[in-house]
Write a protein that holds these residues in place. Structure first.
Motif, PDB file in Angstrom:
ATOM      1  N   ARG A 168      70.471 -25.983  66.020  1.00  0.00           N
ATOM      2  CA  ARG A 168      70.778 -24.670  66.801  1.00  0.00           C
ATOM      3  C   ARG A 168      72.328 -24.619  67.268  1.00  0.00           C
ATOM      4  O   ARG A 168      72.861 -23.589  67.032  1.00  0.00           O
ATOM      5  CB  ARG A 168      69.970 -24.896  67.911  1.00  0.00           C
ATOM      6  N   CYS A 169      73.004 -25.955  67.513  1.00  0.00           N
ATOM      7  CA  CYS A 169      74.036 -25.611  67.989  1.00  0.00           C
ATOM      8  C   CYS A 169      75.126 -26.385  67.129  1.00  0.00           C
ATOM      9  O   CYS A 169      76.408 -26.562  67.571  1.00  0.00           O
ATOM     10  CB  CYS A 169      74.480 -26.157  69.473  1.00  0.00           C
ATOM     11  N   ASN A 170      74.810 -27.217  66.114  1.00  0.00           N
ATOM     12  CA  ASN A 170      75.643 -27.753  65.143  1.00  0.00           C
ATOM     13  C   ASN A 170      76.167 -29.248  65.835  1.00  0.00           C
ATOM     14  O   ASN A 170      77.200 -29.908  65.110  1.00  0.00           O
ATOM     15  CB  ASN A 170      76.627 -27.024  64.689  1.00  0.00           C
ATOM     16  N   GLU A 171      75.531 -29.691  66.961  1.00  0.00           N
ATOM     17  CA  GLU A 171      76.198 -30.868  67.556  1.00  0.00           C
ATOM     18  C   GLU A 171      75.558 -32.265  66.595  1.00  0.00           C
ATOM     19  O   GLU A 171      74.620 -32.125  66.197  1.00  0.00           O
ATOM     20  CB  GLU A 171      75.588 -31.111  69.233  1.00  0.00           C
ATOM     21  N   LYS A 172      76.435 -33.053  66.694  1.00  0.00           N
ATOM     22  CA  LYS A 172      76.380 -34.341  65.703  1.00  0.00           C
ATOM     23  C   LYS A 172      76.337 -35.500  66.579  1.00  0.00           C
ATOM     24  O   LYS A 172      77.077 -35.914  67.274  1.00  0.00           O
ATOM     25  CB  LYS A 172      77.423 -34.327  64.623  1.00  0.00           C
ATOM     26  N   PHE A 173      75.317 -36.302  66.246  1.00  0.00           N
ATOM     27  CA  PHE A 173      75.045 -37.614  67.212  1.00  0.00           C
ATOM     28  C   PHE A 173      74.969 -38.739  66.081  1.00  0.00           C
ATOM     29  O   PHE A 173      74.296 -38.565  65.098  1.00  0.00           O
ATOM     30  CB  PHE A 173      73.798 -37.732  67.845  1.00  0.00           C
ATOM     31  N   ILE A 174      75.595 -39.758  66.232  1.00  0.00           N
ATOM     32  CA  ILE A 174      75.470 -41.119  65.327  1.00  0.00           C
ATOM     33  C   ILE A 174      74.850 -42.178  66.131  1.00  0.00           C
ATOM     34  O   ILE A 174      75.710 -42.497  67.074  1.00  0.00           O
ATOM     35  CB  ILE A 174      76.821 -41.488  64.546  1.00  0.00           C
ATOM     36  N   LEU A 175      73.528 -42.750  65.910  1.00  0.00           N
ATOM     37  CA  LEU A 175      73.064 -43.603  66.633  1.00  0.00           C
ATOM     38  C   LEU A 175      72.848 -44.768  65.702  1.00  0.00           C
ATOM     39  O   LEU A 175      72.724 -44.743  64.682  1.00  0.00           O
ATOM     40  CB  LEU A 175      71.794 -42.958  67.420  1.00  0.00           C
ATOM     41  N   ARG A 176      72.330 -45.933  66.311  1.00  0.00           N
ATOM     42  CA  ARG A 176      71.774 -47.136  65.779  1.00  0.00           C
ATOM     43  C   ARG A 176      70.313 -47.228  66.231  1.00  0.00           C
ATOM     44  O   ARG A 176      70.004 -47.167  67.300  1.00  0.00           O
ATOM     45  CB  ARG A 176      72.648 -48.325  66.063  1.00  0.00           C
ATOM     46  N   GLY A 177      69.584 -47.738  65.465  1.00  0.00           N
ATOM     47  CA  GLY A 177      68.225 -48.086  65.717  1.00  0.00           C
ATOM     48  C   GLY A 177      67.587 -49.071  64.874  1.00  0.00           C
ATOM     49  O   GLY A 177      68.106 -49.543  63.724  1.00  0.00           O
ATOM     50  N   ARG A 178      66.339 -49.384  65.086  1.00  0.00           N
ATOM     51  CA  ARG A 178      65.610 -50.498  64.321  1.00  0.00           C
ATOM     52  C   ARG A 178      64.430 -49.831  63.652  1.00  0.00           C
ATOM     53  O   ARG A 178      63.577 -48.961  64.440  1.00  0.00           O
ATOM     54  CB  ARG A 178      65.334 -51.625  65.192  1.00  0.00           C
ATOM     55  N   GLU A 235      65.596 -43.886  70.482  1.00  0.00           N
ATOM     56  CA  GLU A 235      65.454 -43.300  71.564  1.00  0.00           C
ATOM     57  C   GLU A 235      66.148 -41.914  72.077  1.00  0.00           C
ATOM     58  O   GLU A 235      66.530 -41.594  73.113  1.00  0.00           O
ATOM     59  CB  GLU A 235      65.756 -44.288  72.848  1.00  0.00           C
ATOM     60  N   PHE A 236      66.612 -41.318  71.015  1.00  0.00           N
ATOM     61  CA  PHE A 236      67.094 -39.971  71.061  1.00  0.00           C
ATOM     62  C   PHE A 236      66.113 -38.969  71.430  1.00  0.00           C
ATOM     63  O   PHE A 236      64.596 -38.916  70.850  1.00  0.00           O
ATOM     64  CB  PHE A 236      67.648 -39.441  69.737  1.00  0.00           C
ATOM     65  N   LYS A 237      65.997 -37.987  72.531  1.00  0.00           N
ATOM     66  CA  LYS A 237      65.003 -37.266  73.148  1.00  0.00           C
ATOM     67  C   LYS A 237      65.446 -35.748  72.658  1.00  0.00           C
ATOM     68  O   LYS A 237      64.480 -35.051  72.204  1.00  0.00           O
ATOM     69  CB  LYS A 237      64.795 -37.594  74.528  1.00  0.00           C
ATOM     70  N   ARG A 238      66.604 -35.269  73.007  1.00  0.00           N
ATOM     71  CA  ARG A 238      66.950 -34.207  72.971  1.00  0.00           C
ATOM     72  C   ARG A 238      68.376 -33.888  73.083  1.00  0.00           C
ATOM     73  O   ARG A 238      69.535 -34.585  73.319  1.00  0.00           O
ATOM     74  CB  ARG A 238      66.422 -33.043  74.004  1.00  0.00           C
ATOM     75  N   CYS A 239      68.915 -32.510  72.419  1.00  0.00           N
ATOM     76  CA  CYS A 239      70.246 -32.422  72.239  1.00  0.00           C
ATOM     77  C   CYS A 239      70.833 -31.732  73.623  1.00  0.00           C
ATOM     78  O   CYS A 239      70.047 -31.525  74.630  1.00  0.00           O
ATOM     79  CB  CYS A 239      70.593 -31.155  71.119  1.00  0.00           C
ATOM     80  N   VAL A 240      72.209 -31.708  73.660  1.00  0.00           N
ATOM     81  CA  VAL A 240      72.942 -31.168  74.804  1.00  0.00           C
ATOM     82  C   VAL A 240      72.422 -29.504  75.231  1.00  0.00           C
ATOM     83  O   VAL A 240      72.417 -29.230  76.211  1.00  0.00           O
ATOM     84  CB  VAL A 240      74.366 -31.223  74.972  1.00  0.00           C
ATOM     85  N   CYS A 241      72.001 -29.045  74.183  1.00  0.00           N
ATOM     86  CA  CYS A 241      71.665 -27.552  74.078  1.00  0.00           C
ATOM     87  C   CYS A 241      70.075 -27.629  74.403  1.00  0.00           C
ATOM     88  O   CYS A 241      69.605 -26.439  74.312  1.00  0.00           O
ATOM     89  CB  CYS A 241      71.889 -26.581  72.870  1.00  0.00           C
ATOM     90  N   ASP A 271      63.276 -30.392  68.782  1.00  0.00           N
ATOM     91  CA  ASP A 271      62.736 -30.539  67.724  1.00  0.00           C
ATOM     92  C   ASP A 271      63.071 -29.858  66.325  1.00  0.00           C
ATOM     93  O   ASP A 271      62.615 -30.082  65.277  1.00  0.00           O
ATOM     94  CB  ASP A 271      61.286 -29.908  67.764  1.00  0.00           C
ATOM     95  N   ASP A 272      64.447 -29.358  66.377  1.00  0.00           N
ATOM     96  CA  ASP A 272      65.071 -28.748  65.275  1.00  0.00           C
ATOM     97  C   ASP A 272      66.337 -29.495  64.890  1.00  0.00           C
ATOM     98  O   ASP A 272      67.443 -29.225  65.118  1.00  0.00           O
ATOM     99  CB  ASP A 272      65.322 -27.250  65.555  1.00  0.00           C
TER     100      ASP A 272
END
Length: 52
Positions: free
Chosen positions: A13-23, A32-38, A42-43
């Protein structure tokens, strides 16, 4: 022992990019990512990369 993964999440939707680490647990990577800043919940485009 679980393998760590680098997860890149891009909001479609807004093209924001997140780089995370997980197992990976039970076939799914938990970051544990839940939602974007916008407020999008779910998209997303998601890429996983195993870290050695």
């Amino acid at each position: 022992m679980s393998i760590r993964h680098k997860v890149t999440i891009r909001c479609n939707r807004c093209n924001e990019k997140f780089i995370l680490r997980g197992r990976k647990d039970r076939g799914r990577v938990d970051t544990e990512f839940k939602r974007c800043v916008c407020s999008n919940t779910d998209d997303f485009e998601i890429e996983e990369e195993a870290l050695i």
